[in-house]
Design a protein around this motif. Structure first.
Motif, short mmCIF file in Angstrom:
data_model
loop_
_atom_site.label_atom_id
_atom_site.label_comp_id
_atom_site.label_asym_id
_atom_site.label_seq_id
_atom_site.Cartn_x
_atom_site.Cartn_y
_atom_site.Cartn_z
N SER A 78 -10.86 -13.71 34.24
CA SER A 78 -12.18 -14.19 34.68
C SER A 78 -12.06 -15.47 35.49
O SER A 78 -12.71 -15.63 36.53
CB SER A 78 -13.09 -14.41 33.47
OG SER A 78 -13.38 -13.19 32.83
N GLN A 86 -18.46 -15.36 32.89
CA GLN A 86 -18.10 -15.64 34.27
C GLN A 86 -19.18 -16.44 34.98
O GLN A 86 -18.87 -17.35 35.77
CB GLN A 86 -17.84 -14.32 35.00
CG GLN A 86 -16.57 -13.63 34.54
CD GLN A 86 -16.42 -12.24 35.13
OE1 GLN A 86 -17.41 -11.54 35.40
NE2 GLN A 86 -15.19 -11.82 35.33
N CYS A 89 -20.71 -11.90 39.64
CA CYS A 89 -20.06 -11.63 38.35
C CYS A 89 -20.32 -10.21 37.89
O CYS A 89 -19.52 -9.65 37.12
CB CYS A 89 -20.53 -12.65 37.31
SG CYS A 89 -20.02 -14.34 37.71
N GLN A 90 -21.39 -9.58 38.35
CA GLN A 90 -21.59 -8.17 38.07
C GLN A 90 -20.64 -7.31 38.89
O GLN A 90 -20.25 -6.22 38.47
CB GLN A 90 -23.04 -7.77 38.36
CG GLN A 90 -24.03 -8.29 37.34
CD GLN A 90 -25.46 -7.93 37.69
OE1 GLN A 90 -25.79 -7.74 38.86
NE2 GLN A 90 -26.30 -7.82 36.69
N ALA A 148 -19.54 -10.73 32.07
CA ALA A 148 -20.42 -11.27 33.11
C ALA A 148 -21.01 -12.61 32.74
O ALA A 148 -21.03 -13.54 33.55
CB ALA A 148 -21.52 -10.26 33.42
#
Length: 406
Positions: free
Chosen positions: A318, A76, A66-67, A73
């Motif tokens: 996302s 996600q 997610c980063q 983030a």
């Protein structure tokens, strides 16, 4: 005695339910203050240590993915946790639970801005000062983690200059691309991302379809919005683009949203900053700021329906990216080039946030010595006294009202 197994793993035969996921994330959505980094800490405590839905390596894998992707983030990671626990319904339940509380509050704040004229009151002064302090703290914290050496610190400053020189979404994109390219060329040395084992239900064909849909919408929506003069479509396209192009999430979405809604006159600059300041006092993802903007839009659709349009649009990327990328992440993450690009992109994120600190946050929030003093006090409370952001925002709003009345 048989060894304890991860209850999120399909091999245990005890998968979770979407209701269970919804209940857990609803509580987190009501109590997770402090921004995306703090959210990840809450998630680890809840899902790794307390409930053992994932082990540490698997959780670290989700955070790393997610980063790597654009978007919020922490939201996600929540979507991915819900997916691994209870499938696609679990992913949706996780998002609803974590997002709904702050989204509803932001809609109410949006109606309050129109009814109480907060944009013309002294409260706005305090909210702007609080925004300066919060973003300054975010720049400092992210710089320590994502730009800790000379090369990445230099890259962050260059990215900030690029973003300021081209004050639009193109500048943001150029800075991110620059970070990735420089990362591949110069930042190949660094710690590898640790491996984990994820219980996945997404096939590669489904993943490829979702990723393709992400790019189709990213290209097609602006074209449709230009061809069809429907304000709702223009809003959806603008917020989908913001959710698709923001690396680092949270505060970094500020300049993209500001460039999307203020210059065309959809939202006034004062109302924009008032809502952003209010968002600091809330738990859950900062991306629910989109619900506020949809509520206070000048042209219809606005109000609750406008909030729903903007909220779905900014989070849809996302869903498509996280669910679509999971089947391919295990292979991609092991490649040195991908890890080097991630290091460069993360450094560029610091630069984008630094640029946002200057414009529009500082230029709109600091107009005299009293504003500067209020921002310094708010920063002191956040950074040294570790005061919760919601408390600092409330105190700043009260102080701003008192300063204006005096």
């Amino acid at each position: 005695m048989a060894p304890e197994r991860n209850p999120a793993d399909p091999s245990t035969g005890t998968p979770g339910t979407w209701r269970e996921v919804l209940a857990v994330f609803l509580r987190l959505g009501l109590t997770s203050f402090g921004g995306p980094v703090a959210h990840l800490g809450y998630f680890r405590e809840e899902f790794v240590r307390r409930r053992r839905w994932l082990d540490d390596a698997s959780y670290a894998d989700l955070v790393a993915l997610c980063q790597f992707l654009p978007g919020p983030a922490s939201s996600q990671v929540g979507i991915a946790v819900g997916l691994t626990r209870a499938g696609y319904a679990g992913a949706l339940a996780a998002w609803i639970g974590f997002t709904l509380p702050s989204a509803l509050i932001m809609v109410l704040v949006g109606y309050g801005v129109g009814a109480l004229d907060i944009a013309g009151s002294g409260t706005l002064r305090g909210l702007k000062a609080a925004a300066v302090a919060v973003v300054a703290q975010a720049v400092l914290g992210m710089a320590r983690t994502l730009a800790p050496d000379r090369a990445r610190a230099t890259l962050a400053v260059v990215a900030a200059i690029v973003a300021l020189a081209v004050p639009s979404s193109l500048g943001q994109i150029a800075a991110i691309v620059l970070g990735g390219v420089v990362g591949v060329m110069l930042l190949r040395d660094g710690a590898e991302i640790t491996a984990g084992s994820l219980p996945l239900i997404v096939t590669r064909s489904v993943g490829a379809t979702l990723i393709a849909l992400f790019f189709v919408l990213l290209i097609a929506l602006p074209l449709l919005a230009a061809a069809m003069p429907a304000q709702g479509l223009k809003e959806f396209a603008a917020f989908y683009r913001a959710g698709s192009l923001v690396f680092g999430g949270g505060h970094v979405v500020l300049p993209l949203l500001q460039a999307s809604v203020v210059p065309p006159g959809w939202v006034s600059d004062d109302a924009f900053l008032a809502g952003y300041g209010a968002a600091q006092a809330l738990p859950g993802p900062l991306f629910t700021f989109a619900a506020y903007l949809g509520t206070v839009m000048q042209p219809p659709p606005n109000g609750a329906f406008g909030a729903l349009i903007c909220l779905i649009a900014i989070f849809l990327p996302s869903f498509l990216l996280v669910i679509g990328a999971l089947p391919f992440w295990e292979e991609l993450r092991r490649r040195p080039m991908a890890q080097a690009a991630l290091r460069g992109v993360n450094a560029a994120v610091v630069g984008l946030l630094l640029a946002a600190l200057y414009r529009p946050v500082w230029t709109a929030g600091i107009t005299d010595a009293a504003d500067f003093a209020l921002a310094m006090i708010a920063f002191l409370l956040l950074f040294m006294w570790q005061a919760p952001p919601w408390l600092v925002v409330v105190l700043s709003a009260v102080a701003g009202a008192l300063l204006s009345s005096s």
